[in-house]
Design an enzyme around this catalytic site. Structure first.
Site, mmCIF file in Angstrom:
data_model
loop_
_atom_site.group_PDB
_atom_site.id
_atom_site.type_symbol
_atom_site.label_atom_id
_atom_site.label_comp_id
_atom_site.label_asym_id
_atom_site.label_seq_id
_atom_site.Cartn_x
_atom_site.Cartn_y
_atom_site.Cartn_z
ATOM 1 N N PHE A 249 47.792 12.256 23.165
ATOM 2 C CA PHE A 249 46.910 12.126 24.347
ATOM 3 C C PHE A 249 46.555 13.489 24.951
ATOM 4 O O PHE A 249 46.241 13.593 26.115
ATOM 5 C CB PHE A 249 47.516 11.175 25.398
ATOM 6 C CG PHE A 249 47.317 9.731 25.011
ATOM 7 C CD1 PHE A 249 46.353 8.956 25.628
ATOM 8 C CD2 PHE A 249 48.063 9.160 23.980
ATOM 9 C CE1 PHE A 249 46.145 7.638 25.239
ATOM 10 C CE2 PHE A 249 47.856 7.856 23.587
ATOM 11 C CZ PHE A 249 46.894 7.091 24.209
ATOM 12 N N CYS A 260 40.885 -0.792 28.313
ATOM 13 C CA CYS A 260 42.164 -0.651 29.014
ATOM 14 C C CYS A 260 42.192 0.504 30.007
ATOM 15 O O CYS A 260 42.288 0.279 31.202
ATOM 16 C CB CYS A 260 43.293 -0.542 28.001
ATOM 17 S SG CYS A 260 43.573 -2.120 27.181
ATOM 18 N N ARG A 327 33.579 -2.051 24.425
ATOM 19 C CA ARG A 327 33.712 -2.186 25.878
ATOM 20 C C ARG A 327 33.998 -0.825 26.523
ATOM 21 O O ARG A 327 34.921 -0.126 26.133
ATOM 22 C CB ARG A 327 34.814 -3.192 26.218
ATOM 23 C CG ARG A 327 34.414 -4.599 25.809
ATOM 24 C CD ARG A 327 35.522 -5.594 26.059
ATOM 25 N NE ARG A 327 36.668 -5.387 25.195
ATOM 26 C CZ ARG A 327 37.733 -6.187 25.188
ATOM 27 N NH1 ARG A 327 37.787 -7.216 25.996
ATOM 28 N NH2 ARG A 327 38.738 -5.951 24.377
#
Ligand code: NAD
Length: 429
Positions: A249, A260, A327
Site C-alpha cells: 500500500f 471499499c 465501482r
C-alpha cells in the site's frame, strides 16, 4: 453446518463457494433474480480468478445452491450471513436500508434459533440495530444471536484471501455464537480474534481507512518527490524495508477507488462525526486522493498542449487489476474529465469492458492495447494490469502518433522507455 448467505455479490458468492469448499452446506440468496437464474445455470456474474471452477465443483457436489427466496433459505439454515451492499449515501454515510430489509426478512422466517452474522462492512452500532430489527419483527418466540464477522478479502485474490486469511475477526455477545463461528472456520486453522460486536465492526473501518491513509501518504510524498527531483519508488522501497511500516500500500499513483476504500473512509468519517469526533486526518486522506486524479489530468495537458480533439489511448478501466469491478474506479472521473475537455477516448481493459460499456458514452472500446494505441496522441496507464507490463513497445511506437506514455501507476522503468525513444511521464519520479 447449514449456512445461508444473503447477497451473492463479490463477498457473498466468494464466501459461499469457499464455505462450501470447506464442507458446509451453503445456500446463496440474492434479490436479483437474473443473477440467481444465471448462477443456477452456473454462469458467474463477476470476474474473479478461480471462482467459476469453485462454484461449479461445489454445486456439482451438492454443497452449493442458489435461490431468490430468502425465507426458504433462512428456514433451512442455522447460520445466516448478511453480505448485501452498503453503498454510500450523498452525505458519505453508509446506506443500511439493504441490511435492515434483510434483517426484517430473516426475522419473519425464523422458526428456531439462528445465528445472524454481519459480513457486509457496516458502521459501528449496526449490530445493535440488526438485533433490534429482528427482535421487533420475529413472528415466533425464538432465540437468536447477532455476530459481526467483517470480510477482508481483496477482489482479484478473493479466494486465497478467504481460504488463507491473516486473521478472522468475530464480534459476539454469547459463547454459543462464538462456538458456532469457531466451528464454521475451524478447518482454515487461521488466527481468530474474538471481540465484542462494536469492536469487530470498528476493526473493518479502521483497517480500510488505515490502508487508504497509507496510499494517500505515499501519494503526498510523490508530490514532494516531483518538486524535489527525488524518486518516490526508491523512497517507498526504503520506507517499506522498515518492518514497522511495510512495503504494501505504498504504491504512488492516481489514488484508490473501488467499492471499499472510498466508501468505507467516508462512512468512518461520518459515523465518527455522529459519535462526536471530527476525524480530520481521514478528511485529508480523501482530499489527497481526489487531487491525484486532477494532477494526472494536468500531466496529460502539460504534455499534449491542448486536449481538445486529441485522441487518448486509455489502458485499464477496472479500479484495480484482476477484477472487472468498475465501482468508483478512477478511470471514470479521468475519462469524463478528458471527454469534457474535448478528447476522444480509445480504451482497453482485459476484463472490465462489458461493465464499462454501461458507464461511458462516446468511448471506443478496443480489443487490445495496440488497437487503443492506433492513431492516438498518447497512451495513459490507469490500471496496472500485469499484461500491460509486457507490451511490444516497438509496435506501440509505430501505432501512436507520437511516442508519449503517461503512466498513472508507475509500471515501467523510466530509463528503459527513454532508451526505446518514448517520452515517459510517471508519478513522483
Ligand atoms: P455486491 O454489490 O457485489 O453484492 C451485493 C449483493 O447483494 C448484490 O448481488 C445484490 O443484488 C444483493 N442484494 C442487495 N440487497 C439485497 C436484498 N435485500 N436481499 C438479497 N440480496 C440483496 O457487493 P460486494 O462487493 O459483495 O460487497 C458487499 C459488502 O461487503 C459491502 O458492505 C462491502 O463493503 C463489503 N466488502 C466488500 C469487499 C469487496 O472487495 N467487494 C471486501 C470486503 C467487504
Amino acid at each position: 453446518m447449514k449456512i445461508a448467505i444473503i447477497g451473492a455479490g463479490y463477498v457473498g458468492l466468494v464466501s459461499g463457494a469457499c464455505f462450501a469448499e470447506l464442507g458446509h452446506q451453503v445456500i446463496c440468496v440474492d434479490n436479483d433474480k437474473d443473477k440467481i437464474n444465471a448462477l443456477k445455470k452456473l454462469k458467474i456474474p463477476i470476474y474473479e480468478p478461480g471462482l467459476e471452477e469453485l462454484v461449479k465443483r461445489n454445486h456439482q457436489h451438492g454443497r452449493l445452491s442458489f435461490t431468490s427466496d430468502i425465507a426458504s433459505a433462512v428456514k433451512a439454515s442455522l447460520v445466516i450471513f448478511i453480505a448485501v451492499g452498503t453503498p454510500p449515501k450523498e452525505n458519505g454515510e453508509a446506506d443500511l436500508t439493504g441490511i435492515e430489509s434483510v434483517a426484517r426478512s430473516i426475522a419473519r422466517a425464523m422458526d428456531s434459533y439462528r445465528l445472524i452474522v454481519e459480513k457486509s462492512t457496516v458502521p459501528v452500532e449496526t449490530g445493535k440495530w440488526v438485533k433490534h430489527t429482528i427482535e421487533i419483527n420475529k413472528k415466533k418466540k425464538v432465540s437468536f444471536d447477532v455476530a459481526s464477522n467483517p470480510e477482508f478479502l481483496r477482489e482479484g485474490q478473493a479466494i486465497k484471501d478467504f481460504m488463507q486469511p491473516d486473521r478472522i475477526v468475530v464480534g459476539v455477545e454469547s459463547k454459543k455464537a462464538e462456538e458456532l463461528v469457531r466451528e464454521l472456520y475451524g478447518a482454515l486453522g487461521a488466527p481468530l480474534l474474538v471481540t465484542d460486536i462494536k469492536s469487530a465492526e470498528l476493526i473493518k473501518h479502521a483497517c480500510n481507512s488505515f490502508l487508504a491513509m497509507k496510499i494517500s501518504f505515499i501519494n503526498a510524498v510523490a508530490s514532494v518527490c516531483e518538486l524535489a527531483g527525488a524518486d518516490v519508488e526508491r523512497v517507498a522501497e526504503g520506507m517499506g524495508m522498515d518492518k514497522r511500516i511495510g512495503r504494501s500500500f505504498l504504491n504512488a499513483g492516481i489514488g484508490f477507488g473501488g467499492f471499499c476504500l472510498p466508501k468505507d473512509l467516508d462512512a468512518f468519517v461520518s459515523i465518527s462525526e455522529k459519535l462526536g469526533y471530527n476525524f480530520s486526518l481521514l478528511k485529508e486522506v480523501k482530499k489527497i486522493n481526489e487531487s491525484k486524479k486532477l494532477e494526472f489530468i494536468k500531466k496529460i495537458e502539460d504534455n499534449l498542449w491542448n486536449i481538445k480533439e486529441k485522441t487518448i489511448a486509455v489502458l485499464g478501466l477496472a479500479f484495480k487489476p484482476d477484477t472487472d469491478d468498475m465501482r468508483f474506479a478512477p478511470s471514470i472521473d479521468i475519462i469524463e474529465k478528458l471527454q469534457s475537455d474535448g478528447a476522444k477516448i480509445r480504451a482497453f481493459d482485459p476484463q472490465a469492458t462489458h461493465k464499462a460499456k454501461g458507464l461511458f458514452s462516446g468511448v471506443k472500446f478496443c480489443k487490445d492495447a495496440y488497437e487503443a494505441a492506433k492513431g492516438s496522441d498518447c497512451m495513459i496507464i490507469v490500471t496496472e494490469w500485469s499484461e500491460f507490463k509486457e507490451l511490444d513497445f516497438k509496435k506501440l511506437k509505430r501505432l501512436l502518433k507520437q511516442p508519449l506514455i503517461i503512466d498513472g501507476r508507475n509500471i515501467y522503468d523510466p530509463n528503459k522507455l527513454k532508451g526505446l525513444g518514448f517520452k515517459y511521464v510517471s508519478i513522483g519520479r
